[in-house]
Design a protein around this motif. Structure first.
Motif, PDB file in Angstrom:
ATOM      1  N   PHE A  24     -42.956  60.503   3.268  1.00  0.00           N
ATOM      2  CA  PHE A  24     -41.378  61.028   3.204  1.00  0.00           C
ATOM      3  C   PHE A  24     -41.461  63.149   3.498  1.00  0.00           C
ATOM      4  O   PHE A  24     -40.963  63.110   4.434  1.00  0.00           O
ATOM      5  N   GLU A  25     -41.910  63.636   2.321  1.00  0.00           N
ATOM      6  CA  GLU A  25     -41.295  64.808   2.306  1.00  0.00           C
ATOM      7  C   GLU A  25     -42.019  65.345   3.126  1.00  0.00           C
ATOM      8  O   GLU A  25     -41.626  66.934   3.352  1.00  0.00           O
ATOM      9  N   ALA A  26     -43.881  64.905   3.538  1.00  0.00           N
ATOM     10  CA  ALA A  26     -44.395  65.775   4.837  1.00  0.00           C
ATOM     11  C   ALA A  26     -43.298  65.823   5.918  1.00  0.00           C
ATOM     12  O   ALA A  26     -43.974  66.658   6.880  1.00  0.00           O
ATOM     13  N   LEU A  27     -42.411  65.598   6.417  1.00  0.00           N
ATOM     14  CA  LEU A  27     -41.824  65.296   7.509  1.00  0.00           C
ATOM     15  C   LEU A  27     -40.709  66.300   7.267  1.00  0.00           C
ATOM     16  O   LEU A  27     -40.191  66.520   8.570  1.00  0.00           O
ATOM     17  N   THR A  28     -40.325  66.719   6.417  1.00  0.00           N
ATOM     18  CA  THR A  28     -39.475  67.507   6.398  1.00  0.00           C
ATOM     19  C   THR A  28     -39.186  68.990   7.262  1.00  0.00           C
ATOM     20  O   THR A  28     -38.051  68.967   8.036  1.00  0.00           O
ATOM     21  N   PRO A  29     -40.380  69.387   7.687  1.00  0.00           N
ATOM     22  CA  PRO A  29     -40.120  70.397   8.227  1.00  0.00           C
ATOM     23  C   PRO A  29     -39.940  69.734  10.404  1.00  0.00           C
ATOM     24  O   PRO A  29     -39.271  70.408  11.051  1.00  0.00           O
ATOM     25  N   GLY A  74     -26.197  60.650  -7.513  1.00  0.00           N
ATOM     26  CA  GLY A  74     -26.780  60.200  -6.880  1.00  0.00           C
ATOM     27  C   GLY A  74     -27.991  59.231  -5.940  1.00  0.00           C
ATOM     28  O   GLY A  74     -28.890  58.556  -5.873  1.00  0.00           O
ATOM     29  N   GLU A  75     -27.721  60.665  -5.059  1.00  0.00           N
ATOM     30  CA  GLU A  75     -28.604  60.646  -4.158  1.00  0.00           C
ATOM     31  C   GLU A  75     -30.132  60.560  -4.135  1.00  0.00           C
ATOM     32  O   GLU A  75     -30.890  60.360  -4.286  1.00  0.00           O
ATOM     33  N   ARG A  76     -30.331  61.662  -5.901  1.00  0.00           N
ATOM     34  CA  ARG A  76     -31.385  61.544  -6.651  1.00  0.00           C
ATOM     35  C   ARG A  76     -32.019  60.256  -6.926  1.00  0.00           C
ATOM     36  O   ARG A  76     -33.162  60.147  -7.113  1.00  0.00           O
ATOM     37  N   HIS A  77     -31.243  59.410  -7.269  1.00  0.00           N
ATOM     38  CA  HIS A  77     -31.314  58.588  -7.868  1.00  0.00           C
ATOM     39  C   HIS A  77     -32.110  57.216  -6.906  1.00  0.00           C
ATOM     40  O   HIS A  77     -33.202  56.507  -6.435  1.00  0.00           O
ATOM     41  N   ALA A  78     -31.571  57.308  -5.697  1.00  0.00           N
ATOM     42  CA  ALA A  78     -31.692  57.190  -4.441  1.00  0.00           C
ATOM     43  C   ALA A  78     -33.158  57.347  -3.701  1.00  0.00           C
ATOM     44  O   ALA A  78     -33.727  56.258  -3.152  1.00  0.00           O
ATOM     45  N   GLY A  79     -33.595  58.108  -3.852  1.00  0.00           N
ATOM     46  CA  GLY A  79     -35.113  58.514  -3.492  1.00  0.00           C
ATOM     47  C   GLY A  79     -35.248  60.525  -3.491  1.00  0.00           C
ATOM     48  O   GLY A  79     -34.094  61.354  -3.418  1.00  0.00           O
ATOM     49  N   ALA A  80     -35.929  60.656  -2.600  1.00  0.00           N
ATOM     50  CA  ALA A  80     -36.438  62.066  -2.082  1.00  0.00           C
ATOM     51  C   ALA A  80     -34.942  62.547  -1.071  1.00  0.00           C
ATOM     52  O   ALA A  80     -34.980  61.072  -0.476  1.00  0.00           O
ATOM     53  N   SER A  81     -35.523  63.474  -0.507  1.00  0.00           N
ATOM     54  CA  SER A  81     -33.903  63.902   0.446  1.00  0.00           C
ATOM     55  C   SER A  81     -34.984  65.125   1.149  1.00  0.00           C
ATOM     56  O   SER A  81     -34.815  66.149   0.289  1.00  0.00           O
ATOM     57  N   ILE A  82     -34.272  65.065   2.077  1.00  0.00           N
ATOM     58  CA  ILE A  82     -34.932  66.646   3.191  1.00  0.00           C
ATOM     59  C   ILE A  82     -33.160  67.042   3.400  1.00  0.00           C
ATOM     60  O   ILE A  82     -32.187  66.561   3.638  1.00  0.00           O
ATOM     61  N   CYS A 128     -31.462  60.947   3.197  1.00  0.00           N
ATOM     62  CA  CYS A 128     -32.895  60.295   2.399  1.00  0.00           C
ATOM     63  C   CYS A 128     -34.003  59.540   2.427  1.00  0.00           C
ATOM     64  O   CYS A 128     -33.507  58.620   3.703  1.00  0.00           O
ATOM     65  N   GLN A 129     -34.827  59.090   1.761  1.00  0.00           N
ATOM     66  CA  GLN A 129     -35.160  58.673   2.146  1.00  0.00           C
ATOM     67  C   GLN A 129     -35.853  56.706   2.132  1.00  0.00           C
ATOM     68  O   GLN A 129     -34.824  56.216   1.579  1.00  0.00           O
ATOM     69  N   PRO A 130     -36.214  56.308   3.076  1.00  0.00           N
ATOM     70  CA  PRO A 130     -35.858  55.035   3.228  1.00  0.00           C
ATOM     71  C   PRO A 130     -36.268  54.359   1.999  1.00  0.00           C
ATOM     72  O   PRO A 130     -37.202  55.031   1.633  1.00  0.00           O
ATOM     73  N   GLU A 131     -35.802  52.825   2.021  1.00  0.00           N
ATOM     74  CA  GLU A 131     -35.923  52.344   0.469  1.00  0.00           C
ATOM     75  C   GLU A 131     -38.018  51.437   0.866  1.00  0.00           C
ATOM     76  O   GLU A 131     -37.940  51.297   1.968  1.00  0.00           O
ATOM     77  N   GLY A 132     -38.257  51.583  -0.135  1.00  0.00           N
ATOM     78  CA  GLY A 132     -39.727  51.685  -0.538  1.00  0.00           C
ATOM     79  C   GLY A 132     -40.973  52.259   0.185  1.00  0.00           C
ATOM     80  O   GLY A 132     -42.431  52.374   0.770  1.00  0.00           O
ATOM     81  N   MET A 133     -40.667  53.789   1.150  1.00  0.00           N
ATOM     82  CA  MET A 133     -41.727  54.433   1.423  1.00  0.00           C
ATOM     83  C   MET A 133     -41.796  55.494   0.706  1.00  0.00           C
ATOM     84  O   MET A 133     -40.749  55.902   0.083  1.00  0.00           O
TER      85      MET A 133
END
Lengths: 471, 471
Positions: A404-409, A339-347, A394-399
């Motif tokens: 988003f992934e660049a904010l991982t660190p 479910g999480e994958r469908h909602a977008g990228a995750s940190i 999980c990333q904000p909708e539409g971002m």
């Protein structure tokens, strides 16, 4: 940086024509990790068929200075089995060493090779009317050598502990090729230092585990599964203590889920039903097992849950009345990542603290993450009974995904700082691998790092074992 | 070989006037072991009151090359805490570091200093409605630091494991004085090598454990205790498996006793009654616990025992109907060493094998011992549920004690050879200390000894920690 062709040829000779892969198509599965975080290069994957071959491989590699990456089912989350990008490392896959060597039902022990797939060990135990408690999502493909090298956790840690808890003996090939054979099937053995636990969880940086002897347990005869709705995490922690007593300390699984993961499942997946007639902030999946036929156990759980609802600790609860209902509860838990994958990228974070610090961690960690990523969706779920959360954003909708992934660190640092404040772990069950190597050096004390380095140097002075991982 | 007076003075300064002993009368309890096997000499016993003092002591000793013997309750069986006879070693007693630092009931954890007496920890846990499972004969005086340094066993290993099984975190002062603080209260932590288990069971040769964090458990609400009479050890092993299932894997204690120990008790001790109306070859003390109020548990055990008698696996059985009867059963087990002492000198072994190899060990071991000492009396009792026997030979009636004791090395070798044949342990729960150091070097593989030495050298390069013990 390439490996001398003569060394490669001598390595091929050790394993024979069936024992290596060196064609690009064949090498592909071994040079990327399962989450696709890393991609490496290797000229050679060795597939030894015996401990003696592993021994000869490491002796030669140690001699000529070739680095070795041990590989199991390649289901790890931290890139621990992926070779470096410069082509300087060979991969040693244990897949062909997949025999269950013996099973002693009355001693409750099983001895097997490192390449055995976890599910196969479970099945072998069951066939002997015994129970092998390690259980995790990838059990159909992960190998026990990898489970040991990462000290795997899973969904029955509350009762049975991490993988190391049921290891009685190990066979390890040391970096110089010598075989450390402590494959004993003993429950008590105080003859000197505990070497076994040093290799378990070392992620292949101190040698290659080639076989192990495990404790087995009586097969569960009674299983009670419940889904509980709660207002708060605090309530879930108090309920855990009550259920430990009510069940006779027989809780095997205690998994927490926030409402958002059910919303994701309902939105994106098929075959998921909202379990209660209204929404709740938190849910806990509880499973209790007993090796005895014990009809009163279900009543005891039911009573304890009724009392919890009466005392407003829990909001609602369902005890599974059929195997189908049990499967539906488990499915809610197991399909969270989908479910999480469908909602977008995750940190993602795999953290643990004292169970009593979990509410503060979630509170402070969520605030910190949302400050960095406004409108991000916090997904904190998992092994509450062990104080271990998969604490993801999980990333904000539409971002934009890449943005988003660049904010991982930054997000990692913010969460891990809070974990450190509570004396928690930044790698509760998935290990360090390559992914968290820098984080480890940042958070682990200088003394701990020094002692780890001293041990690494003592056992692998030439540094051939899985360099670039863990330390 | 004496220690420079200046070094001694600096050490005294670190701990202050209340923190050392240097008068012969005061030193006496620290220079002999509890079995009176060894007698040493020391000019100074330090009694630090803080981790910081321990740290400064070791830093100085490491600096100037003074050897250190850590000391707990001095209840060990292998001379591990006795200084050497040449006066070159100081003793560091942890007795004053006896605080329970914290207890978190909902996290089921307790944090305490190394000098806490075991029984005090049990009591503290109980006061918080929790259970601390380590239990052994000397619990009224042994200290938890010693229990950890020897990875103590005891009478509840079947269910809870050895001491290391419920340690979550340790504080250790390294040989150079640095403090390795991993006092975490986490059930899951895969951040690098498992250093904790290296110090547990190292018998003070790698550093000094100054504090630990332990798992606690729910308090038992139901206890069922039974005494079972059997024809054979094989029967006892088969019965163990049946009872594991019947009890829901809730067996905490499974202790075997041969008839001879009851004969000794009846002959030499007061307050012992023959439990059954006729004599039996073997007896087993079984205790089952549950954290839940579970009246059906007793019935389940009773039924399983009845079935075992019907199937001629067991000869007779009694389930304790009162606390007094329970105490009587336990007394039979606990007073074995007392009865044995009255019967004469004993040559002792603390061995383990796979549970299924126990009958062969007893058969072959008895034959071998009786060949060396005709008319000796074999006393094999103890932790059958763990595959661990105290496998002793009591002197023949009328034989000269000294002559008998002079046979110790041959008898040890004969028994340990058989243990080695079955891949067992020559030191199942009491450790190595000074007593079994040569035996360890004889039986442990060269590779294992090498790895142990490499670790010792990496962590204690100057060899100041408890020299002459273990390795």
């Amino acid at each position: 940086m390439t490996i001398d062709i003569q060394h490669l040829n001598r390595l091929r000779e050790i394993v024979g024509p069936q024992g290596f892969l060196d064609q690009p198509g064949d090498l592909a599965p071994y040079v990327a990790d399962h989450r696709n975080l890393y991609r490496g290069v290797t000229p050679l994957v060795l597939r030894p068929s015996s401990t003696e071959q592993v021994s000869r491989i490491l002796a030669l590699c140690n001699d000529v200075g070739v680095a070795v990456v041990p590989s199991g089912g390649n289901t790890g989350y931290c890139g621990g089995a992926t070779p470096s990008a410069d082509g300087s490392q060979i991969v040693v896959s244990l897949s062909r060493m997949n025999k269950i060597r013996s099973l002693d039902a009355l001693n409750y022990t099983l001895n097997c090779e490192a390449g055995c797939v976890l599910a196969g060990i479970q099945t072998a135990a069951e066939a002997a009317d015994r129970f092998f408690p390690l259980s995790l999502g990838s059990e159909g493909s992960c190998q026990i050598g990898g489970n040991l090298s990462t000290n795997a956790g899973g969904t029955s840690v509350v009762r049975y502990g991490m993988a190391r808890s049921f290891v009685l003996g190990l066979e390890v090939v040391l970096p110089d090729g010598r075989v450390l054979d402590s494959l004993k099937a003993l429950r008590k053995d105080n003859t000197g230092y505990d070497l076994r636990d040093l290799f378990i969880g070392a992620e292949g940086t101190l040698g290659i585990i080639t076989a192990a002897t495990f404790k087995l347990y009586p097969k569960p005869q009674t299983v009670v599964t419940a889904l509980v709705a709660l207002k708060s995490l605090e309530g879930a922690i108090e309920l855990l203590a009550q259920l430990r007593t009510a069940s006779g300390d027989a809780i095997v699984t205690y998994e927490v889920m926030p409402r958002i993961v059910i919303d994701f499942e309902l939105k994106y997946l098929k075959g998921i039903n909202d379990p209660f007639d209204r929404k709740h902030d938190w849910y806990v999946l509880v499973e209790v097992q007993s090796a005895r036929r014990d009809p009163a156990l279900s009543d005891a759980i039911q009573e304890s849950l009724s009392a919890a609802i009466e005392n407003e600790l829990a909001s609602d609860a369902l005890v599974a009345q059929s195997e189908a209902q049990r499967a539906a509860f488990w499915s809610m838990r197991e399909r969270i990542p989908e479910g999480e994958r469908h909602a977008g990228a995750s940190i993602k974070h795999d953290v643990s603290v004292s169970i009593t610090d979990i509410p503060a961690l979630v509170e402070e960690g969520s605030t910190a993450m949302l400050k960095l990523v406004p409108n991000g969706r916090v997904i904190s779920f998992g092994h509450l009974g062990d104080g271990n959360l998969h604490f993801n954003l999980c990333q904000p909708e539409g971002m934009d995904r890449a943005k988003f992934e660049a904010l991982t660190p930054q997000v990692n640092r913010a969460v891990h700082d809070i974990v450190a404040k509570y004396r928690g772990s930044i790698a509760a069950e998935h290990g360090i691998g390559r992914l968290k190597r820098e984080e480890l050096a940042h958070y682990k004390s200088a003394v701990e790092m020094d002692v780890m380095r001293a041990i690494k140097k003592a056992l692998d002075p030439k540094g051939i074992m899985n360099p670039g991982k863990v330390i």
